[in-house]
Structures are given as C-alpha cells and as structure tokens.
Design a protein around this motif. Sequence first.
Motif, PDB file in Angstrom:
ATOM      1  N   GLY A  46       0.867  -1.183   0.000  1.00  0.00           N
ATOM      2  CA  GLY A  46       0.000   0.000   0.000  1.00  0.00           C
ATOM      3  C   GLY A  46       0.898   1.226   0.000  1.00  0.00           C
ATOM      4  O   GLY A  46       2.057   1.164   0.410  1.00  0.00           O
ATOM      5  N   LYS A  47       0.339   2.315  -0.456  1.00  0.00           N
ATOM      6  CA  LYS A  47       1.161   3.514  -0.639  1.00  0.00           C
ATOM      7  C   LYS A  47       1.426   4.258   0.655  1.00  0.00           C
ATOM      8  O   LYS A  47       2.259   5.138   0.705  1.00  0.00           O
ATOM      9  N   ARG A  50      -2.149   7.991   3.601  1.00  0.00           N
ATOM     10  CA  ARG A  50      -2.813   8.745   4.666  1.00  0.00           C
ATOM     11  C   ARG A  50      -1.854   9.114   5.789  1.00  0.00           C
ATOM     12  O   ARG A  50      -1.799  10.279   6.185  1.00  0.00           O
ATOM     13  N   HIS A  83      -7.853   2.837   7.450  1.00  0.00           N
ATOM     14  CA  HIS A  83      -7.888   2.680   5.983  1.00  0.00           C
ATOM     15  C   HIS A  83      -7.845   1.182   5.620  1.00  0.00           C
ATOM     16  O   HIS A  83      -8.628   0.714   4.780  1.00  0.00           O
ATOM     17  N   TYR A  85      -8.715  -1.419   7.437  1.00  0.00           N
ATOM     18  CA  TYR A  85     -10.000  -2.071   7.766  1.00  0.00           C
ATOM     19  C   TYR A  85     -11.026  -1.813   6.667  1.00  0.00           C
ATOM     20  O   TYR A  85     -11.775  -2.710   6.258  1.00  0.00           O
ATOM     21  N   SER A  86     -11.051  -0.556   6.157  1.00  0.00           N
ATOM     22  CA  SER A  86     -12.076  -0.235   5.149  1.00  0.00           C
ATOM     23  C   SER A  86     -11.843  -1.051   3.876  1.00  0.00           C
ATOM     24  O   SER A  86     -12.798  -1.482   3.232  1.00  0.00           O
ATOM     25  N   LEU A  87     -10.574  -1.285   3.547  1.00  0.00           N
ATOM     26  CA  LEU A  87     -10.283  -2.086   2.350  1.00  0.00           C
ATOM     27  C   LEU A  87     -10.676  -3.544   2.578  1.00  0.00           C
ATOM     28  O   LEU A  87     -11.272  -4.194   1.704  1.00  0.00           O
ATOM     29  N   HIS A  89     -12.956  -4.754   4.581  1.00  0.00           N
ATOM     30  CA  HIS A  89     -14.413  -4.900   4.537  1.00  0.00           C
ATOM     31  C   HIS A  89     -14.970  -4.637   3.135  1.00  0.00           C
ATOM     32  O   HIS A  89     -15.909  -5.306   2.701  1.00  0.00           O
ATOM     33  N   ASP A  90     -14.361  -3.686   2.432  1.00  0.00           N
ATOM     34  CA  ASP A  90     -14.847  -3.381   1.076  1.00  0.00           C
ATOM     35  C   ASP A  90     -14.681  -4.578   0.134  1.00  0.00           C
ATOM     36  O   ASP A  90     -15.449  -4.746  -0.816  1.00  0.00           O
ATOM     37  N   ARG A 102      -3.728  -5.097  -3.076  1.00  0.00           N
ATOM     38  CA  ARG A 102      -2.311  -4.813  -2.791  1.00  0.00           C
ATOM     39  C   ARG A 102      -1.417  -5.968  -3.267  1.00  0.00           C
ATOM     40  O   ARG A 102      -0.451  -6.354  -2.603  1.00  0.00           O
ATOM     41  N   GLN A 177     -19.652   5.046   1.828  1.00  0.00           N
ATOM     42  CA  GLN A 177     -19.803   3.650   1.381  1.00  0.00           C
ATOM     43  C   GLN A 177     -21.291   3.285   1.239  1.00  0.00           C
ATOM     44  O   GLN A 177     -21.675   2.544   0.327  1.00  0.00           O
ATOM     45  N   LYS A 200     -16.559   8.912   0.843  1.00  0.00           N
ATOM     46  CA  LYS A 200     -15.908   7.587   0.828  1.00  0.00           C
ATOM     47  C   LYS A 200     -14.382   7.709   0.814  1.00  0.00           C
ATOM     48  O   LYS A 200     -13.691   7.003   1.543  1.00  0.00           O
ATOM     49  N   THR A 201     -13.885   8.607  -0.004  1.00  0.00           N
ATOM     50  CA  THR A 201     -12.429   8.730  -0.157  1.00  0.00           C
ATOM     51  C   THR A 201     -11.886   9.963   0.546  1.00  0.00           C
ATOM     52  O   THR A 201     -10.865   9.905   1.228  1.00  0.00           O
ATOM     53  N   PHE A 237      -8.019  12.219  -6.097  1.00  0.00           N
ATOM     54  CA  PHE A 237      -7.495  10.868  -5.866  1.00  0.00           C
ATOM     55  C   PHE A 237      -8.497   9.806  -6.316  1.00  0.00           C
ATOM     56  O   PHE A 237      -8.143   8.808  -6.946  1.00  0.00           O
ATOM     57  N   GLN A 238      -9.779  10.052  -6.003  1.00  0.00           N
ATOM     58  CA  GLN A 238     -10.795   9.061  -6.378  1.00  0.00           C
ATOM     59  C   GLN A 238     -10.988   9.001  -7.892  1.00  0.00           C
ATOM     60  O   GLN A 238     -11.129   7.916  -8.470  1.00  0.00           O
ATOM     61  N   ASP A 241      -8.302   7.071  -9.275  1.00  0.00           N
ATOM     62  CA  ASP A 241      -8.561   5.656  -8.995  1.00  0.00           C
ATOM     63  C   ASP A 241      -9.513   5.065 -10.049  1.00  0.00           C
ATOM     64  O   ASP A 241      -9.309   3.954 -10.539  1.00  0.00           O
TER      65      ASP A 241
HETATM   66  C1  GRG Z   1     -16.203  -0.731   4.173  1.00  0.00           C
HETATM   67  C2  GRG Z   1     -16.766   1.154   5.772  1.00  0.00           C
HETATM   68  C3  GRG Z   1     -16.178   0.715   4.525  1.00  0.00           C
HETATM   69  C4  GRG Z   1     -15.665   1.628   3.718  1.00  0.00           C
HETATM   70  C5  GRG Z   1     -15.029   1.301   2.482  1.00  0.00           C
HETATM   71  C6  GRG Z   1     -12.217   2.794   1.378  1.00  0.00           C
HETATM   72  C7  GRG Z   1     -13.513   2.209   0.947  1.00  0.00           C
HETATM   73  C8  GRG Z   1     -14.694   2.539   1.748  1.00  0.00           C
HETATM   74  C9  GRG Z   1     -13.602   1.336  -0.071  1.00  0.00           C
HETATM   75  C10 GRG Z   1     -12.431   0.850  -0.832  1.00  0.00           C
HETATM   76  C11 GRG Z   1     -12.631   0.971  -2.307  1.00  0.00           C
HETATM   77  C12 GRG Z   1     -12.359   2.313  -2.798  1.00  0.00           C
HETATM   78  C13 GRG Z   1     -12.218   2.515  -4.265  1.00  0.00           C
HETATM   79  C14 GRG Z   1     -12.230   3.294  -1.986  1.00  0.00           C
HETATM   80  C15 GRG Z   1     -11.948   4.641  -2.349  1.00  0.00           C
HETATM   81  C16 GRG Z   1     -10.713   5.041  -1.665  1.00  0.00           C
HETATM   82  C17 GRG Z   1      -9.552   4.390  -2.300  1.00  0.00           C
HETATM   83  C18 GRG Z   1      -9.185   4.826  -3.659  1.00  0.00           C
HETATM   84  C19 GRG Z   1      -8.914   3.465  -1.637  1.00  0.00           C
HETATM   85  C20 GRG Z   1      -7.649   2.883  -2.052  1.00  0.00           C
HETATM   86  O1  GRG Z   1      -6.686   3.661  -1.426  1.00  0.00           O
HETATM   87  P1  GRG Z   1      -5.159   3.588  -1.817  1.00  0.00           P
HETATM   88  O2  GRG Z   1      -5.012   3.678  -3.304  1.00  0.00           O
HETATM   89  O3  GRG Z   1      -4.795   2.107  -1.346  1.00  0.00           O
HETATM   90  O4  GRG Z   1      -4.427   4.593  -1.013  1.00  0.00           O
HETATM   91  P2  GRG Z   1      -3.413   1.537  -0.815  1.00  0.00           P
HETATM   92  O5  GRG Z   1      -3.545   0.055  -1.010  1.00  0.00           O
HETATM   93  O6  GRG Z   1      -2.291   2.157  -1.624  1.00  0.00           O
HETATM   94  O7  GRG Z   1      -3.332   1.908   0.628  1.00  0.00           O
END
Ligand code: GRG
Length: 314
Positions: A46-47, A50, A83, A85-87, A89-90, A102, A177, A200-201, A237-238, A241
Amino acid sequence: MDFHQELEKKAGQIEELIKKYMPSCKEGDETKTVYEAVEYSLTAGGKRLRPMLLGETFALFGQERAMEAETVERFMAAIEMIHTYSLVHDDLPAMDNDEYRRGKKTTHIQFGEAMGILAGDALLNYAFETALGSLDIRIYRRENTTAEEQLEKLIRVSKALQILAKKAGISGMIGGQVIDIEAEGTCLGLPVLDRLNALKTGALLEASMMIGAILAGADDSQAAVIEEAARYIGLAFQIQDDILDVSSTTEILGKPVHSDEKNNKNTYVALYGIDKAQEQVRSYSAHACDILDKLPHSNVFLRELIWYLTDRKN
Ligand code: GRG
C-alpha cells in the motif's frame, strides 16, 4: 534528494512505525488467527498515503517541540489501520467481492469470510486503542514543560480523536460507502457523485491532514483551510482511482481492473469519459494547492506529493 527518493524513504519510515504499533499476541494464544489476519492485511503493502499526508501536514505547521513524536506516530499508525479495515471490509463478498488487493489475496480469501470481518473490526478498534494511547499524560511530562503546555497538548489530542472518529464514521467514510452501495446500478448526477467521493475517499484524507495540522497547533480556521484542500485532494485521488480501474492492469494495480464496471459503480469516468476525468484530476489538484497557498506556511514535498498523485500508476 529528489522527490522519488524522498517518497521512498518516507514510505519506508511509515512501514517501520506501522510494525511498531501493530498488535501482537503470545505464542500459542487461542486468538492468534485474528492477529495473523490483521498483520497480513496491514503489511500487504500500500502507498501509505494517509499517514504520509498526516506527517507532511504536521511538518507544514510544526516547529520544534510542537508535539511529541510518539503522538504523531500513533495517529499515523491509527489512520492506516482504519484505511486498511475499510479495504478489508470493502473486499468482502457482501460488498465488492474482490479476490486481490495490494497484489495479494484479499484477507477473507486467505483467512475465510468470518475472519475477514473480524480482522476489519479488530483493525478499526485497535486504531482507536493506538490513538487513545496518546492521551497518556506521561508522554508530555518532560523537563521544562509547564502543566499548562501539557494541558494544551492534551486538548489538541482530544480534538484529533474527535476528527478521527467523525471522518471515519457514519457522516464520513462509512456514509460514503452507504451511498456507493445503494447507488450500484443507478446513474448518479455529478453533485451526488461528488458527495459520494468526498465522503468515501475524501473524509479519511481530510482526517489525515486535519489531524496533522491540529497536532502541530493549527487553529480552527487553519484546520478548515486544510479540510478544504484535502477535500479536493480526495476528489482528485478518487477520479484517478477510477481512471486506473479502466486503464491499468491487475499486475500494476495489485487489484482487479474493471471492478467498477463489474459492480455497476458510479464513477467520474463513466459519467464524463477518460479525457475529461484526467483534466478534472489536474484541476482539483491545482485547486487544492491554491487553497494551501492561503496559509502562511509551505511544505515543498507535500505540494510535490499532490502532483505526483495526479499521475500515479497504482
Ligand atoms: C467498508 C466502511 C467501509 C468503507 C469502504 C475505502 C472504501 C470505503 C472502499 C475501498 C474501495 C475504494 C475505491 C475506496 C476509495 C478510496 C480508495 C481509492 C482506496 C484505495 O486507497 P489507496 O489507493 O490504497 O491509497 P493503498 O492500497 O495504496 O493503501
């Protein structure tokens, strides 16, 4: 040192502090599976964006003795745990049902769905255990510090804790989310899509930067400037993505591509196409820099980081 070397060095330092604050259990402990699942997800790479934004915003405001390093580190580790945990669960079957993240199997694929849920829960809770550790008065009892200075630092910590809870919560990332899940298969207009992305982001990026600022002693109006800049960094950022989801490869991203299409997600790319999306990433990032220019401080690395993100490959 050029930007990329500095980025690598800082990311390496963050890896170390994540390991330092990671939960561990005794050999043979009956609960060890969840510790393994937590470690698996937290150390999968992961990068570390945050914690980096938190540390860089702290540096933007911070001077010597602004705040004890342990406190800043605890919040940096905590935000990455939230962060992660959110990944976790997502990626669950009830949400995006993804098998790779990752560059590795997702936590529920590796440990089973129940353990994926529990590892996410454990990460969220442990994030607060870690951050709450910075309320320990012993951290602030140093030579030549007055009781008043100690109290002032504890007040900053309590503000940072409130930001962390709120931005990760029902009116922040979780709310985003909810919009995302309920909007699957529908077509959102731009205002709701922006709100979805901002929550979300953006919310966690806002938390990272606001906490860095508050810990360094920024006042409420400066924290509001940071919140606004972070909101645009989050939107950019989103969108980036979303662009990578249609233009990159699984090998480079470490997660499946075309996942948004598979899940009928609302994205900026689906709404406006890739060229307009790229333009918007640059425009939001430039706007974030303009907002930061309102502050009487500057951090060259932070500015370079914002521009690096507009062209990131993963
Ligand atoms: C399950 C409560 C809950 C929330 C989930 C973060 C999220 C909300 C979902 C993940 C999918 C997604 C596209 C989220 C948007 C934020 C995002 C681009 C996350 C990925 O973050 P990076 O690129 O990941 O920083 P690494 O792996 O580099 O840390």
